[in-house]
Design a protein around this motif. Structure first.
Motif, PDB file in Angstrom:
ATOM      1  N   UNK A  73     -29.084  28.053 -21.616  1.00 48.21           N
ATOM      2  CA  UNK A  73     -27.952  27.436 -22.502  1.00 48.21           C
ATOM      3  C   UNK A  73     -27.869  28.305 -23.839  1.00 48.21           C
ATOM      4  N   UNK A  74     -29.180  28.725 -24.150  1.00 44.93           N
ATOM      5  CA  UNK A  74     -29.156  29.546 -25.498  1.00 44.93           C
ATOM      6  C   UNK A  74     -28.392  31.029 -25.089  1.00 44.93           C
ATOM      7  N   UNK A  75     -28.969  31.477 -23.984  1.00 42.98           N
ATOM      8  CA  UNK A  75     -28.555  32.759 -23.686  1.00 42.98           C
ATOM      9  C   UNK A  75     -26.953  32.759 -23.446  1.00 42.98           C
ATOM     10  N   UNK A  76     -26.430  31.847 -22.895  1.00 42.45           N
ATOM     11  CA  UNK A  76     -25.160  31.787 -22.506  1.00 42.45           C
ATOM     12  C   UNK A  76     -24.201  31.772 -23.786  1.00 42.45           C
ATOM     13  N   UNK A  77     -24.744  31.288 -24.986  1.00 39.43           N
ATOM     14  CA  UNK A  77     -24.056  31.065 -26.146  1.00 39.43           C
ATOM     15  C   UNK A  77     -23.707  32.599 -26.841  1.00 39.43           C
ATOM     16  N   UNK A  78     -24.699  33.478 -26.477  1.00 38.64           N
ATOM     17  CA  UNK A  78     -24.649  34.806 -27.056  1.00 38.64           C
ATOM     18  C   UNK A  78     -23.413  35.544 -26.472  1.00 38.64           C
ATOM     19  N   UNK A  79     -22.753  36.158 -27.491  1.00 42.44           N
ATOM     20  CA  UNK A  79     -21.342  37.073 -26.814  1.00 42.44           C
ATOM     21  C   UNK A  79     -22.104  38.304 -25.954  1.00 42.44           C
ATOM     22  N   UNK A  80     -21.391  38.514 -25.065  1.00 41.57           N
ATOM     23  CA  UNK A  80     -21.756  39.518 -23.832  1.00 41.57           C
ATOM     24  C   UNK A  80     -20.545  40.405 -23.946  1.00 41.57           C
ATOM     25  N   UNK A  81     -21.165  41.851 -23.872  1.00 40.92           N
ATOM     26  CA  UNK A  81     -20.512  42.884 -23.874  1.00 40.92           C
ATOM     27  C   UNK A  81     -19.777  43.119 -22.321  1.00 40.92           C
ATOM     28  N   UNK A  82     -18.567  43.051 -22.420  1.00 43.26           N
ATOM     29  CA  UNK A  82     -18.113  43.351 -20.865  1.00 43.26           C
ATOM     30  C   UNK A  82     -18.149  44.533 -20.364  1.00 43.26           C
ATOM     31  N   UNK A  83     -18.670  44.606 -19.143  1.00 48.62           N
ATOM     32  CA  UNK A  83     -18.933  46.093 -18.549  1.00 48.62           C
ATOM     33  C   UNK A  83     -17.632  46.610 -17.908  1.00 48.62           C
ATOM     34  N   UNK A  91     -20.664  26.761 -12.800  1.00 47.53           N
ATOM     35  CA  UNK A  91     -21.079  25.523 -12.485  1.00 47.53           C
ATOM     36  C   UNK A  91     -22.545  25.171 -12.796  1.00 47.53           C
ATOM     37  N   UNK A  92     -23.211  25.960 -12.603  1.00 44.06           N
ATOM     38  CA  UNK A  92     -24.887  25.520 -12.669  1.00 44.06           C
ATOM     39  C   UNK A  92     -25.021  25.425 -14.634  1.00 44.06           C
ATOM     40  N   UNK A  93     -24.454  26.453 -15.284  1.00 49.49           N
ATOM     41  CA  UNK A  93     -24.486  26.207 -16.739  1.00 49.49           C
ATOM     42  C   UNK A  93     -23.886  24.807 -17.112  1.00 49.49           C
ATOM     43  N   UNK A  94     -22.571  24.260 -16.442  1.00 53.21           N
ATOM     44  CA  UNK A  94     -22.215  23.243 -16.756  1.00 53.21           C
ATOM     45  C   UNK A  94     -23.131  21.883 -16.454  1.00 53.21           C
ATOM     46  N   UNK A  95     -23.968  21.987 -15.612  1.00 51.25           N
ATOM     47  CA  UNK A  95     -24.902  20.970 -15.075  1.00 51.25           C
ATOM     48  C   UNK A  95     -25.914  21.089 -16.102  1.00 51.25           C
ATOM     49  N   UNK A  96     -26.573  22.245 -16.401  1.00 51.03           N
ATOM     50  CA  UNK A  96     -27.456  22.391 -17.292  1.00 51.03           C
ATOM     51  C   UNK A  96     -27.235  21.952 -18.710  1.00 51.03           C
ATOM     52  N   UNK A  97     -25.998  22.029 -19.078  1.00 49.96           N
ATOM     53  CA  UNK A  97     -25.467  21.690 -20.199  1.00 49.96           C
ATOM     54  C   UNK A  97     -25.549  19.988 -20.578  1.00 49.96           C
ATOM     55  N   UNK A  98     -25.055  19.471 -19.132  1.00 48.08           N
ATOM     56  CA  UNK A  98     -25.058  18.091 -19.321  1.00 48.08           C
ATOM     57  C   UNK A  98     -26.624  17.397 -19.121  1.00 48.08           C
ATOM     58  N   UNK A  99     -27.478  18.373 -18.920  1.00 46.32           N
ATOM     59  CA  UNK A  99     -28.817  17.898 -18.858  1.00 46.32           C
ATOM     60  C   UNK A  99     -29.620  18.311 -19.939  1.00 46.32           C
TER      61      UNK A  99
END
Length: 994
Positions: A154-164, A186-194
């Motif tokens: 969840x923390x990692x997904x909040x960082x800006x990612x440079x598009x390749x 979809x997995x991130x959505x579930x992880x954020x809910x939990x």
């Protein structure tokens, strides 16, 4: 060993070590072969690749008899593949840092779910409902691993990612990437809910007071066996790899701190929880040590988190509140800006705060001042002055922003600037470099002021009188008198304290102390006579370890038989060289003159040595004095320089630096006629600096000339390419074979690259510097593609190819280009050509913010801070396109669209694509006033209407409705409107990036 076992062992060992690539996972289905493969030093494929392949094979859908796609079959083969994937992860000790770096979110999710399953965690059961203290240790550890991974993801997904940047489109690959992206979302959505449950599970884990165990390859084997054969070993409290309580708590605290810190961006109170967890992590690391096998913490990142939490959520501890970061944060919130200035002044002595942080504080104040708070203008100047003095002390150039604020100096500004300078340097402890930087700043400040009353304020200040030598002050006063003869300026005389009277009762120690301090040659002679009268056993040239004489001279001096004469000559020369280095040229000349008079009586060789050193001293004296104001050297000095170069006396010890300085002196004062036509032929063969000087002078004489390479330019090119070449050194081994051991600088060049770089750094003539810089830029570009090319003046005169690319050390060339540009900008920080080169270097290394800074600075210096139009040969289409690329990479898409108007042909495609981006980091609609192209404005109207953004659409309509943009206007009116918007846009960009 039984015969059957021996046969089985022989069959296993006879198998190939490296199976065919297409079926390697089938080859490793046997567990013993997997372990053997993982024990190899460099297994191919690597362990993380094994996990991916095992899980991919196990999750392949099956096809039934009716050719219908079914979920993966739960058969023995798939169970073995999942087990093998778990065993590989166990081999990696379940290190989430390694697994997260190498595995995608879907694959790691599948792996950890398999771990939960094999650890007997019932599927569908909420982890928060389970009592961790009552579970087997391996089950508890599996739950902690999963929940730690969940919040880390969840923390990692909040960082800006440079598009390749994608390659050529391939339908199958794009479909696969799209499927993986959707699955990850979809997995991130579930992880954020939990997420809340995961945090509670980890908080509960911190209350455990027992060691835990994680599955190893052995325990996983036991779990896969038949139930009757295990004998309950996996249920034992000591099965698996032990994880100490402190190690588990340390890792969990760090992960919880990271997720709390991320949540703090929306709820600031959560920062206190983050601070508590991070400080607990630091305590645990100090307890268990940073070399723990199962606790992997990035301590630099942890220190950054702690520092940020100290600012955002300072604790009651006074020691933590006293950090400059938290103090500045509190002062900025409360409006106590004077305290911010005091902290910056203290930091000018300690040099502890990062320059970028200080600049960010100034930018924040500047933004507040622009919003209408005029009282902050004075504060902005004071903070800018503090930052500028910090830059000066560390050898950086003065910012354009300070020059802006100092355009109209007054008594108050001068007084404050002198106060900052005085408080920013401790004269008793400061190094010679710091003093020199400060002295140069004060001197240049005087030269840049038109009002002589302000010049007198600075020149009469105590710091000015202390830092500048007497002759430098007199020279500056003379220059001021030339500008305004009616003004009488005077300075305080520097008191001499060297003439210390000696008496017969003074002991040897006191005399040696006086000998170290004195720079009066006659006093030095008197002290040495007294010392030699007291004892004849000492060699007094060894009294101070700081007395240094070049090796080529010391062997001749130490060969003098008379001890008194030897000591006197050595000490006079050592002190003279030191005074020359610290630019005390008056005393250096006195010491060298006394030494010359002494050695003339008995040594023609040393006499010539002293004449050479006095020539070098006269060059330095002129360069540091009249030469700085552009006054040409006297003709006799130029004649002496030529005489030195043409000297052919045998057995005279020569220092390389003297020849180096002489050639640089001739180039700096444009003696190109002598270097190209009159220099003797033998010099070109014997002196590499003369050869280099001749080639540079001849090339400069032909500029500006034809675009194609001239013979002179080709000769200089070949010489520099040879200097930058590398040669391979070989060694014959005991078996007679020749093996390559290393590469080193080629000895075929006329000098080494380091010597060439040292020589170039003695040049000040802009044309010579531009010429040699463009050569190295061209050499750098030979290997680069068009995207990373660096532009420079006169670059077309050099050849465009090299016969043997492998022979050139391009890494050294790249380093040399960077050093040369840095040096050139210290000579003239307002040379737009050099600023463009610096910007191109940053662009080629993907440092887009720094590149924009220098592109904008190049435009600012040649357009009076954009009040005039930037010349088209400075902002070429290539430069504008690179600025567009920089803004795009920084997600400033509105700036991209505006810059597309600056091209000779407006790039509508790029502009429209940029405006479609919705995650723009710039001010978006506040930039619409800078757009003058009606087509782009009409597209914006359509875009906002389509998105239902009524307010933004009204802003665009208002911009289109301005009468000066009416397409029926005369061309002059339209150009004037465009020019006005260009000026405002560039000034806004400059305030953002300077």
């Amino acid at each position: 060993m039984s015969a059957e076992a021996a046969d089985r062992e022989a069959a296993t060992s006879s198998r190939p070590c490296t199976p065919p690539q297409t079926c390697w996972f089938e080859f490793l289905l046997e567990e013993s072969l997997l372990e053997k493969h993982l024990r190899k030093p460099c297994p191919d494929p690597a362990p993380v690749q094994l996990i991916v392949q095992f899980l991919e094979q196990a999750s392949k859908p099956s096809i039934n008899e009716q050719n219908q796609v079914q979920p993966p079959a739960d058969n023995k083969r798939n169970r073995i593949l999942k087990l093998l994937a778990l065993k590989v992860a166990a081999h990696l000790k379940w290190d989430l840092d390694i697994l997260e770096k190498s595995l995608s979110v879907p694959v790691l999710n599948m792996l950890l779910n398999e771990l939960l399953c094999i650890s007997k965690v019932p599927p569908g059961t909420k982890h928060i409902d389970m009592d961790l203290s009552a579970l087997p240790p391996t089950t508890t550890m599996a739950i902690l691993l999963y929940n730690r991974w969940a919040i880390r993801t969840i923390v990692q997904s909040s960082f800006p990612i440079r598009q390749v940047k994608p390659g050529p489109p391939q339908l199958s690959v794009m479909n696969q990437m799209q499927q993986e992206k959707e699955l990850t979302e979809n997995i991130l959505k579930v992880l954020k809910e939990q997420a809340a449950d995961s945090i509670l599970v980890l908080e509960a884990a911190l209350k455990l007071n027992k060691d835990l165990y994680v599955h190893t390859m052995r325990t996983l084997d036991l779990l896969a066996m038949e139930p009757g054969m295990v004998n309950g070993e996996t249920e034992s409290l000591t099965a698996g790899l032990i994880i100490k309580t402190e190690e588990m708590q340390c890792q969990v605290c760090y992960d919880l701190g990271a997720v709390y810190f991320q949540q703090g961006s929306t709820t600031s109170a959560v920062y206190e929880n983050a601070r508590e967890k991070f400080f607990r992590t630091k305590e645990l690391i100090s307890k268990i040590g940073s070399l723990s096998l199962h606790c992997s913490i990035d301590e630099k990142r942890l220190a950054g988190y702690c520092q940020a939490c100290d600012v955002l959520a300072p604790s009651d501890n006074s020691s933590q509140q006293s950090t400059p970061y938290s103090q500045i944060h509190i002062c900025m919130r409360s409006g106590n800006y004077q305290e911010v200035i005091n902290i910056f002044l203290e930091d000018n002595l300690t040099l502890s705060l990062p320059v970028q942080f200080r600049q960010s504080v100034l930018r924040e104040l500047y933004q507040k001042a622009q919003q209408g708070n005029e009282a902050l203008d004075e504060i902005c100047f004071k903070v800018s002055a503090s930052n500028t003095v910090r830059d000066i002390l560390e050898g950086r150039t003065i910012s354009v922003q300070f020059n802006q604020l100092f355009l109209q100096p007054n008594k108050e500004k001068i007084d404050f600037l002198l106060e900052v300078c005085s408080k920013s340097i401790n004269l008793e402890q400061a190094s010679d470099t710091l003093k020199g930087n400060m002295a140069a700043f004060l001197k240049n400040l005087c030269l840049g002021l038109d009002d002589l009353q302000f010049v007198f304020m600075i020149s009469s200040h105590e710091l000015f009188i202390t830092l500048l030598k007497d002759d430098e002050q007199k020279l500056l006063i003379e220059q001021m008198r030339k500008r305004s003869p009616g003004v009488n300026l005077c300075t305080k005389p520097v008191t001499s304290f060297y003439d210390i009277p000696a008496s017969a009762s003074v002991n040897i120690g006191q005399l040696e102390h006086q000998l170290i301090l004195s720079v009066d040659p006659w006093r030095i002679r008197q002290i040495l006579i007294e010392l030699h009268g007291m004892t004849s056993e000492r060699q007094f040239w060894t009294v101070s370890s700081k007395w240094e004489v070049p090796g080529v001279y010391s062997s001749v001096i130490l060969g003098i038989k008379d001890g008194l004469t030897r000591d006197l000559v050595y000490i006079l020369m050592a002190k003279g060289l030191h005074c020359s280095i610290v630019k005390d040229f008056v005393h250096a000349k006195q010491l060298f003159a006394a030494c010359l008079e002494l050695v003339t009586e008995f040594s023609p060789k040393l006499r010539q040595v002293m004449l050479n050193e006095m020539l070098l001293l006269d060059i330095h004296t002129h360069e540091a004095g009249p030469g700085q104001s552009g006054e040409r050297p006297p003709s006799d000095l130029i004649s002496r320089v030529r005489g030195y170069l043409e000297m052919r006396l045998p057995d005279i010890p020569l220092r390389q630096v003297v020849a180096e300085e002489c050639v640089a002196f001739l180039l700096n004062w444009r003696e190109n006629e002598y270097l190209t036509l009159q220099v003797p032929a033998f010099l070109l063969q014997s002196n590499p600096y003369v050869k280099m000087g001749q080639l540079l002078a001849a090339t400069c004489k032909e500029l500006p000339g034809p675009k194609e390479s001239t013979q002179t330019a080709k000769d200089l090119w070949e010489v520099v390419v040879q200097i930058c070449s590398i040669s391979s050194q070989h060694k014959r081994g005991n078996d007679g074979r020749i093996s390559l051991i290393k590469q080193r600088e080629s000895t075929l060049g006329i000098m080494y690259r380091s010597e060439l770089l040292s020589f170039i750094k003695k040049l000040r003539e802009p044309l010579v510097l531009t010429t040699i810089l463009s050569l190295f830029v061209k050499l750098h570009n030979v290997r680069e593609n068009f995207v990373n090319e660096i532009t420079a003046e006169h670059i077309s005169i050099w050849p465009s190819s090299i016969p043997n690319l492998q022979s050139v050390d391009f890494e050294a060339v790249a380093v040399t280009v960077k050093e040369l540009v840095r040096y050139a900008l210290t000579i003239n920080s307002n040379n737009h050509s050099w600023l463009i080169i610096q910007a191109d270097i940053y662009f080629a290394t993907n440092q887009y913010s720094a590149a924009l800074h220098y592109y904008l600075q190049a435009g600012a210096v040649c357009s009076d801070f954009f009040n005039k139009a930037v010349p088209p040969d400075v902002y070429t289409d290539q430069v504008i396109k690179r600025m567009i690329k920089c803004c795009s990479s920084l997600n400033c898409h509105t700036q991209v669209a505006i810059l597309c108007q600056f091209l000779r042909e407006v790039d509508y495609k790029t502009a429209f694509k940029a405006l479609q981006e919705q995650n723009s980091y710039d001010a978006m609609d506040s930039y619409y006033d800078y757009i003058w192209d009606v087509i782009i404005l009409e597209y914006l109207t359509y875009l906002h209407h389509k998105r239902g953004e009524t307010d933004k659409r009204q802003i665009v309509i208002k911009a289109i409705g301005q009468t000066e943009l009416n397409m029926s206007n005369p061309e002059e009116v339209l150009q004037l409107a465009a020019q006005r918007r260009k000026k405002k846009f560039f000034q806004a960009m400059a305030k953002l990036y300077f």
